[in-house]
Design a protein around this motif. Sequence first.
Motif, short mmCIF file in Angstrom:
data_model
loop_
_atom_site.label_atom_id
_atom_site.label_comp_id
_atom_site.label_asym_id
_atom_site.label_seq_id
_atom_site.Cartn_x
_atom_site.Cartn_y
_atom_site.Cartn_z
N THR A 1 -11.54 3.65 -7.49
CA THR A 1 -12.47 4.01 -6.43
C THR A 1 -11.91 3.50 -5.11
N ILE A 2 -11.87 4.36 -4.10
CA ILE A 2 -11.43 3.97 -2.76
C ILE A 2 -12.66 3.51 -1.98
N GLY A 3 -12.56 2.30 -1.40
CA GLY A 3 -13.64 1.74 -0.60
C GLY A 3 -13.24 1.64 0.85
N ASN A 4 -14.04 0.96 1.63
CA ASN A 4 -13.79 0.78 3.06
C ASN A 4 -12.59 -0.13 3.31
N GLY A 5 -11.97 0.05 4.47
CA GLY A 5 -10.92 -0.85 4.92
C GLY A 5 -9.68 -0.88 4.05
N SER A 6 -9.21 0.27 3.58
CA SER A 6 -7.99 0.37 2.76
C SER A 6 -8.09 -0.45 1.48
N THR A 7 -9.26 -0.46 0.87
CA THR A 7 -9.44 -1.17 -0.40
C THR A 7 -9.65 -0.19 -1.53
N TYR A 8 -9.35 -0.65 -2.75
CA TYR A 8 -9.62 0.14 -3.94
C TYR A 8 -10.17 -0.79 -5.02
N MET B 1 19.52 -4.17 7.35
CA MET B 1 18.13 -3.76 7.31
C MET B 1 18.04 -2.31 6.84
N ALA B 2 17.12 -2.06 5.91
CA ALA B 2 16.97 -0.70 5.36
C ALA B 2 16.30 0.21 6.37
N SER B 3 16.73 1.45 6.39
CA SER B 3 16.11 2.41 7.31
C SER B 3 14.85 2.98 6.68
N VAL B 4 13.95 3.43 7.50
CA VAL B 4 12.70 4.02 7.05
C VAL B 4 12.84 5.53 7.10
N THR B 5 12.55 6.20 5.98
CA THR B 5 12.65 7.65 5.95
C THR B 5 11.43 8.26 6.61
N SER B 6 11.53 9.54 6.98
CA SER B 6 10.42 10.21 7.65
C SER B 6 9.20 10.31 6.74
N ALA B 7 9.38 10.38 5.42
CA ALA B 7 8.25 10.45 4.50
C ALA B 7 7.48 9.14 4.46
N GLU B 8 8.15 8.01 4.75
CA GLU B 8 7.50 6.72 4.72
C GLU B 8 6.94 6.33 6.08
N SER B 9 7.41 6.97 7.13
CA SER B 9 7.03 6.56 8.47
C SER B 9 6.04 7.52 9.10
N GLY B 10 4.92 7.69 8.53
CA GLY B 10 3.92 8.56 9.11
C GLY B 10 2.86 7.75 9.81
N ARG B 11 1.89 8.45 10.26
CA ARG B 11 0.74 7.83 10.91
C ARG B 11 -0.07 7.07 9.87
N LEU B 12 -0.51 5.86 10.22
CA LEU B 12 -1.35 5.08 9.32
C LEU B 12 -2.71 5.74 9.18
N GLY B 13 -3.27 5.66 7.99
CA GLY B 13 -4.58 6.26 7.77
C GLY B 13 -5.27 5.64 6.57
N THR B 14 -6.38 6.23 6.20
CA THR B 14 -7.12 5.81 5.01
C THR B 14 -7.47 7.05 4.20
N LEU B 15 -7.66 6.85 2.92
CA LEU B 15 -8.04 7.94 2.02
C LEU B 15 -9.55 8.18 2.08
N PRO B 16 -9.99 9.38 1.73
CA PRO B 16 -11.43 9.62 1.65
C PRO B 16 -12.07 8.68 0.62
N LEU B 17 -13.21 8.13 0.98
CA LEU B 17 -13.91 7.21 0.10
C LEU B 17 -14.42 7.94 -1.13
N GLY B 18 -14.42 7.24 -2.27
CA GLY B 18 -14.98 7.82 -3.48
C GLY B 18 -14.20 7.50 -4.72
N TYR B 19 -14.66 8.07 -5.81
CA TYR B 19 -14.10 7.86 -7.15
C TYR B 19 -12.98 8.86 -7.41
N TYR B 20 -11.82 8.39 -7.82
CA TYR B 20 -10.66 9.24 -8.13
C TYR B 20 -10.43 9.24 -9.63
N SER B 21 -10.47 10.41 -10.21
CA SER B 21 -10.25 10.62 -11.63
C SER B 21 -8.81 11.07 -11.83
#
Length: 106
Positions: A42-49, A1-21
């Motif tokens: 565009t980032i929408g609600n519920g971890s959607t784009y 089983m592959a180990s998870v690095t500290s950069a990959e194992s952070g707190r789950l979150g969502t991005l600010p909603l809106g249009y990304y250029s």
Amino acid sequence: MASVTSAESGRLGTLPLGYYSCSEPGDAGGQAWIDLPDKHFTIGNGSTYHTDAGSGTYLLTGKRVIFTRGPMKGVRFERSGKVTLRWIDEDGKPGRVRCVRQASSV
């Protein structure tokens, strides 16, 4: 089983909603940044784009973002600041492309 690095194992979150250029650096003889309209999303609600090609989902853990479904599946970013994402290349290193939130409403 592959180990998870500290950069990959952070707190789950969502991005600010809106249009990304997305853009990449230009040069001293021309534009400072070159617009990449085919990479915008565009980032929408519920971890959607949403893109012109369709919709999908993403996962944000710590500073790492990976698009898990849809037209951008497999694309990875590193978050730098609240509204800026840096594209991660196939070797896992920060690439030249950056995406910045331009608008907060969707």
